[in-house]
Design a protein around this motif. Sequence first.
Motif, PDB file in Angstrom:
ATOM      1  N   PRO A  79      10.067  -0.627  -3.354  1.00  0.00           N
ATOM      2  CA  PRO A  79      10.959  -1.509  -4.115  1.00  0.00           C
ATOM      3  C   PRO A  79      11.881  -0.805  -5.104  1.00  0.00           C
ATOM      4  CG  PRO A  79       8.740  -1.600  -4.999  1.00  0.00           C
ATOM      5  CD  PRO A  79       8.665  -0.759  -3.769  1.00  0.00           C
ATOM      6  N   ILE A  80      11.457   0.346  -5.663  1.00  0.00           N
ATOM      7  CA  ILE A  80      12.277   1.028  -6.658  1.00  0.00           C
ATOM      8  C   ILE A  80      13.249   1.951  -5.941  1.00  0.00           C
ATOM      9  CG2 ILE A  80      12.283   2.407  -8.753  1.00  0.00           C
ATOM     10  CD1 ILE A  80      10.851  -0.280  -8.984  1.00  0.00           C
ATOM     11  N   SER A  81      14.521   1.607  -6.004  1.00  0.00           N
ATOM     12  CA  SER A  81      15.532   2.344  -5.250  1.00  0.00           C
ATOM     13  C   SER A  81      16.069   3.525  -6.051  1.00  0.00           C
ATOM     14  CB  SER A  81      16.685   1.412  -4.876  1.00  0.00           C
ATOM     15  OG  SER A  81      17.720   2.111  -4.241  1.00  0.00           O
ATOM     16  N   THR A  82      16.521   4.550  -5.334  1.00  0.00           N
ATOM     17  CA  THR A  82      17.120   5.724  -5.966  1.00  0.00           C
ATOM     18  C   THR A  82      18.611   5.838  -5.679  1.00  0.00           C
ATOM     19  OG1 THR A  82      16.596   7.114  -4.063  1.00  0.00           O
ATOM     20  CG2 THR A  82      14.967   7.018  -5.820  1.00  0.00           C
ATOM     21  N   ILE A  83      19.123   5.030  -4.764  1.00  0.00           N
ATOM     22  CA  ILE A  83      20.514   5.136  -4.342  1.00  0.00           C
ATOM     23  C   ILE A  83      21.165   3.756  -4.342  1.00  0.00           C
ATOM     24  CG2 ILE A  83      22.094   5.750  -2.466  1.00  0.00           C
ATOM     25  CD1 ILE A  83      20.848   8.167  -3.718  1.00  0.00           C
ATOM     26  N   GLY A  84      22.356   3.672  -4.920  1.00  0.00           N
ATOM     27  CA  GLY A  84      23.169   2.464  -4.833  1.00  0.00           C
ATOM     28  C   GLY A  84      22.800   1.383  -5.818  1.00  0.00           C
ATOM     29  N   SER A  85      23.675   0.372  -5.894  1.00  0.00           N
ATOM     30  CA  SER A  85      23.458  -0.752  -6.803  1.00  0.00           C
ATOM     31  C   SER A  85      22.856  -1.959  -6.088  1.00  0.00           C
ATOM     32  CB  SER A  85      24.785  -1.166  -7.455  1.00  0.00           C
ATOM     33  OG  SER A  85      25.747  -1.505  -6.470  1.00  0.00           O
ATOM     34  N   MET A  86      22.713  -1.883  -4.772  1.00  0.00           N
ATOM     35  CA  MET A  86      22.063  -2.950  -4.005  1.00  0.00           C
ATOM     36  C   MET A  86      21.672  -2.396  -2.638  1.00  0.00           C
ATOM     37  SD  MET A  86      25.339  -5.329  -2.978  1.00  0.00           S
ATOM     38  CE  MET A  86      25.841  -5.471  -4.689  1.00  0.00           C
ATOM     39  N   SER A  87      20.699  -3.052  -1.998  1.00  0.00           N
ATOM     40  CA  SER A  87      20.265  -2.618  -0.676  1.00  0.00           C
ATOM     41  C   SER A  87      21.323  -2.992   0.361  1.00  0.00           C
ATOM     42  CB  SER A  87      18.940  -3.282  -0.303  1.00  0.00           C
ATOM     43  OG  SER A  87      17.929  -2.924  -1.224  1.00  0.00           O
ATOM     44  N   PRO A  88      21.609  -2.107   1.314  1.00  0.00           N
ATOM     45  CA  PRO A  88      22.615  -2.410   2.351  1.00  0.00           C
ATOM     46  C   PRO A  88      22.229  -3.653   3.141  1.00  0.00           C
ATOM     47  CG  PRO A  88      22.022  -0.084   2.381  1.00  0.00           C
ATOM     48  CD  PRO A  88      21.055  -0.753   1.452  1.00  0.00           C
ATOM     49  N   ASN A  89      23.208  -4.565   3.288  1.00  0.00           N
ATOM     50  CA  ASN A  89      23.041  -5.794   4.085  1.00  0.00           C
ATOM     51  C   ASN A  89      21.976  -6.732   3.538  1.00  0.00           C
ATOM     52  OD1 ASN A  89      24.943  -4.763   5.961  1.00  0.00           O
ATOM     53  ND2 ASN A  89      23.303  -3.619   6.997  1.00  0.00           N
TER      54      ASN A  89
END
Length: 508
Positions: free
Chosen positions: A348-358
């Motif tokens: 759940p904790i992302s390292t890239i981007g401001s939102m998940s693709p699609n």
Amino acid sequence: MFKFVMKRIGISALILFLASVLVYVLTINSGDPLADLRESNDTNRQNRMDQRTEQMRLNDPWFVRYWDWLRGILGCFRLQCDFGQNRSGQDVNQLLGNAAESTIRLVLLATILGIVLGVFFGVMAAIRQYSGFDYSVTMLAFVFYSLPSFVFAILLKEFGAIRFNNWLAAPTFNTVFIVVFSLLFALFVQAIIAGTAKKRLIAGSASFLISIGIFQILAVTNWISDPIAGLWIEVTTGIAAAILFTSLLVGLQNRRGLMVTLGSAATMIVVVIAMGGILKDPSWIGLFVVLLVGVAIAVGLAQFFGGYAKKGVMWASVWTVVSIWIATIVDYLARHWTDYIELVRGRPISTIGSMSPNFRAADDFWLNLMDTSTHLILPTLSLTLMSVASYTRYTRSSMLEVLGQDYVRTARAKGLPELTVMSRHAFRNALLPITTIVAFDFASLIGGAVITEKVFGWKGMGELFETALKNVDPDPVMAFFLVTGGIAVLMNMFADILYAYIDPRIRR
């Protein structure tokens, strides 16, 4: 006051104009916008160079190009802003809108958290001067203030995302970790609590036992993987917030004020239950309607039943309602946590981007908010801790200076309660220099977010500025300048006006 405000507006506009001329000239002379084409082996190279020269009007004098750009910006007064085009012919208005939305969302949250936490820790460090708490806060403030933003961001990616996501696959708490964390929490609590050594010892011991108990509950219920959501979150938050804000703003000895604040909390919980249908799949407008209804009821209760301390009771009630509103959001997010974990495949904790693709294809408000929030955590934490460090240092220094003033000693000599001395006499005057720091910090955070966005792969103002500067493309660079420079000038102008409002002597 009107003359003072108009003078500040005129000075701010002049500064912004001169700075824009300087930035424009520096940008167009920072390199060769045709460099990539000159190195190309394409047989159509010359034609492409001619097209770009025409697109960017490289044969026109700089002041003609600048004037055309300025005319487009002046159209903002007619609500027809034109930021120009980049070298590929894309409309900068659209590029700026998408970039600014991501960056300002990040910076605004970091600024709010930085102010709240920084001012709190700065005030507490000043009150507990030369204590263990003071030394600890000061040391951590210097560490975070000195640590380069990119180093801190990389550390957060490694430990706050990669390793944390790995741990979430089988979340267990090590005994050593539980004891060490509980001990540090107990030391923190006893350092904040005022009073005798016995009172602090009791508070620290209770905090230590409560912390261990919470870890045990988390382990037994598997709360990390499957949070137990429900109304208990709002109820617990409401009771705790009512006691906290009443003690800070009114004093627990004011039983009437405490009852009114608790009544406001109970009313807000009833509002949350009554509007459960809206909250299942709301919009931001619906959420703010819930908040406004709760605040209106809290203000009404304070005005009718607040007694002699109506103002303090009103603010205690309002902040309690806001706390319950935030707890409600947390409650509904917790209800969707398991579904979100499945959608992002357990990381759940992302390292890239401001939102998940699609991910936006999922037409669910709470899942979309969860996705946005988890992407915000690490970059916001990176910016917040650096901001907290500066606010803590300045607030501590300002509070110490104010606490040594004669009017503070006079207030104490009159027998006023220490809470009144600190909140009404010391803290209010200590906020004057902090006002200026807030103005500078918000603008500098937008500029500093360039590095943070680069590390976390955000498509924000930082990427817009970096790409445009690398391409010697003036219109996107000027759009970045206009947002950051405009905010810097406006915030400083706002600080000057607020100064004059707080202290009428400044007007003269």
